[in-house]
Structures are given as structure tokens and as C-alpha cells.
Write a protein that holds these residues in place. Structure first.
Motif, short mmCIF file in Angstrom:
data_model
loop_
_atom_site.label_atom_id
_atom_site.label_comp_id
_atom_site.label_asym_id
_atom_site.label_seq_id
_atom_site.Cartn_x
_atom_site.Cartn_y
_atom_site.Cartn_z
N PHE A 22 0.84 -1.19 0.00
CA PHE A 22 0.00 0.00 0.00
C PHE A 22 0.88 1.25 0.00
CE2 PHE A 22 -2.32 -3.28 2.38
CZ PHE A 22 -3.42 -3.42 1.54
N ALA A 23 0.54 2.21 -0.87
CA ALA A 23 1.25 3.49 -0.87
C ALA A 23 0.83 4.31 0.35
CB ALA A 23 0.96 4.25 -2.16
N THR A 24 -0.46 4.25 0.69
CA THR A 24 -1.00 4.87 1.89
C THR A 24 -2.02 3.88 2.46
OG1 THR A 24 -2.98 5.94 0.97
CG2 THR A 24 -0.88 7.12 0.69
N PRO A 25 -2.56 4.14 3.65
CA PRO A 25 -3.56 3.21 4.18
C PRO A 25 -4.83 3.11 3.32
CG PRO A 25 -2.68 4.54 5.94
CD PRO A 25 -2.16 5.13 4.66
N THR A 26 -5.07 4.08 2.45
CA THR A 26 -6.30 4.06 1.65
C THR A 26 -6.05 4.03 0.15
OG1 THR A 26 -6.40 6.47 1.69
CG2 THR A 26 -7.64 5.29 3.41
N LEU A 27 -4.80 3.86 -0.29
CA LEU A 27 -4.48 3.86 -1.71
C LEU A 27 -3.48 2.77 -2.03
CD1 LEU A 27 -4.67 5.22 -4.54
CD2 LEU A 27 -2.74 6.64 -3.84
N MET A 85 4.92 -0.65 -22.54
CA MET A 85 4.25 0.51 -21.96
C MET A 85 4.23 0.34 -20.45
SD MET A 85 0.40 2.04 -22.30
CE MET A 85 0.66 3.33 -23.51
N ALA A 86 4.40 1.44 -19.74
CA ALA A 86 4.37 1.44 -18.27
C ALA A 86 3.40 2.51 -17.79
CB ALA A 86 5.76 1.69 -17.71
N TRP A 87 2.63 2.15 -16.77
CA TRP A 87 1.73 3.12 -16.17
C TRP A 87 1.61 2.87 -14.69
CZ3 TRP A 87 -0.18 -0.71 -19.46
CH2 TRP A 87 -1.12 -1.59 -18.94
N ILE A 88 1.14 3.88 -14.00
CA ILE A 88 0.85 3.78 -12.57
C ILE A 88 -0.63 3.40 -12.46
CG2 ILE A 88 0.74 4.97 -10.34
CD1 ILE A 88 3.57 4.97 -11.33
N ASP A 89 -0.90 2.35 -11.73
CA ASP A 89 -2.26 1.93 -11.43
C ASP A 89 -2.57 2.33 -10.00
OD1 ASP A 89 -3.85 0.69 -13.29
OD2 ASP A 89 -3.14 -1.32 -12.86
N GLY A 90 -3.75 2.81 -9.76
CA GLY A 90 -4.16 3.12 -8.39
C GLY A 90 -5.54 2.57 -8.11
N LEU A 91 -5.74 2.08 -6.89
CA LEU A 91 -7.05 1.62 -6.44
C LEU A 91 -7.33 2.26 -5.10
CD1 LEU A 91 -6.76 -2.23 -7.11
CD2 LEU A 91 -7.84 -0.53 -8.56
N ASP A 92 -8.59 2.70 -4.92
CA ASP A 92 -8.92 3.32 -3.63
C ASP A 92 -9.43 2.28 -2.65
OD1 ASP A 92 -11.51 2.74 -4.48
OD2 ASP A 92 -12.13 4.82 -4.61
#
Length: 187
Positions: free
Chosen positions: A108-113, A180-187
Motif C-alpha cells: 500500500f502506498a497509503t492506508p487508503t491507496l 508501456m508502463a503506467w501507474i495503477d491506483g485503487l482506492d
């Protein structure tokens, strides 16, 4: 066999325990209020006026620490993973999650992301999937890859930001000759 504390609380009536307190912003302590709180306990209810400070603090109290992940190193490791790890479900779409150093090595990058680097090699198709979380993609490098959401193709190019509502079926396709490279994020 010993019961867990939760099982003991439920057997005794309820794990919810409410206290009447005489304080600014709280209702006057009376026998009627005590009776109301016992009713809340029995029905597993918690009145927000007793919890608002913990639920919505004036300032964040995150355990996450500021951290910088260097793109050059992430990109090199993602390219290495592209050579070694298949993109199918066994490779979980080759997602490499950012682990905040203060969150115990969890992904986890943060507790909510939750955030990760996705790396799609030329000619690869990331399998169709869905999840309850809302997602976003920020394309860091590459062009000409398609994400298909609910059957509709959406082009992905460097600099694009693509939000996606949760529970939508989606897949990714790289018909180009470059990764290809991308940043994926999930909440």
C-alpha cells in the motif's frame, strides 16, 4: 474450547459499549439517555455523536510516511519483470505494488491507496478482470496501448490519466512494438 473476546461479547449481549459523558456537544446525561444507549448496544448501533472525533479527526493521523520512489529504478525493475514474469493471472497482470516503508512491508502506498507499476510488453494482453475498487491509470511511458472497459476500447498514451469506476470489466492490449508502463491506483 475458549471463546474469542468477540464471541464472549456477543454471548453476553453485544460488543458495543457506550458511555454517557458530560461534555460540550454531548447530550445531557439522564436515565433516559442511559436507556437509549443500552438499546443502541443491543441492536449493534453506535451513535456518531459519541465517535465523531475518531471518525473524522481535524487532521489526518496516517501511519504512512512520505517516501519517494525513483522512476528510473522502478522502470528498470519493471522491465526486468517483463522479461521474467508472465502477464497472465499467475503474474497478476504484472503489477508491482508500491510498499510505503511505514506500513510494515504491505503493498500500500497509503492506508487508503494501493498503487502499482503496470508493465505491458509488446504483443501482450493483460487478462480481463474487475474489482470493487475504483481505479485510475496514469501512463508514464509508451503509446498505442488500449484498455478495454466494458467492451469499449480506450487508447492509452504517455501523460494520459484514465479514471475508471469500480466493478467494470477491463483488460489491456499492447499491439505495438514497444513496452508501456503506467501507474495503477485503487482506492
Amino acid at each position: 474450547m475458549t471463546q474469542s473476546p468477540l464471541a464472549q461479547d456477543i454471548a453476553m449481549g453485544s460488543p458495543v459499549r457506550l458511555q454517557t459523558v458530560s461534555a460540550v456537544g454531548q447530550p445531557e446525561v439522564t436515565p433516559a439517555l442511559e436507556e437509549l444507549y443500552r438499546g443502541f448496544e443491543q441492536e449493534l448501533l453506535v451513535p456518531l455523536w459519541t465517535e465523531i472525533g475518531d471518525l473524522m479527526p481535524a487532521h489526518p493521523r496516517s501511519r504512512a510516511a512520505a517516501h519517494v520512489w525513483r522512476w528510473e529504478r522502478l522502470r528498470a525493475l519493471a522491465a526486468q519483470a517483463g522479461e521474467l514474469v508472465p502477464v497472465g493471472r499467475g503474474g497478476e497482470r504484472r503489477a508491482i505494488a508500491l510498499a510505503n516503508p511505514s506500513l510494515g512491508g504491505r503493498p500500500f502506498a497509503t492506508p487508503t491507496l494501493w498503487a502499482a507499476i503496470q508493465y505491458l510488453m509488446p504483443g501482450e494482453d493483460a487478462p480481463e478482470h474487475r474489482h470493487t475498487q475504483h481505479a485510475f491509470r496514469f501512463v508514464v511511458e509508451g503509446e498505442g496501448v488500449w484498455t478495454v472497459v466494458g467492451g469499449d476500447p480506450v487508447p492509452m498514451n504517455r501523460g494520459d490519466f484514465l479514471p475508471q469506476a469500480g466493478w467494470n470489466w477491463h483488460a489491456h492490449h499492447n499491439a505495438t512494438s514497444e513496452p508501456m508502463a503506467w501507474i495503477d491506483g485503487l482506492d
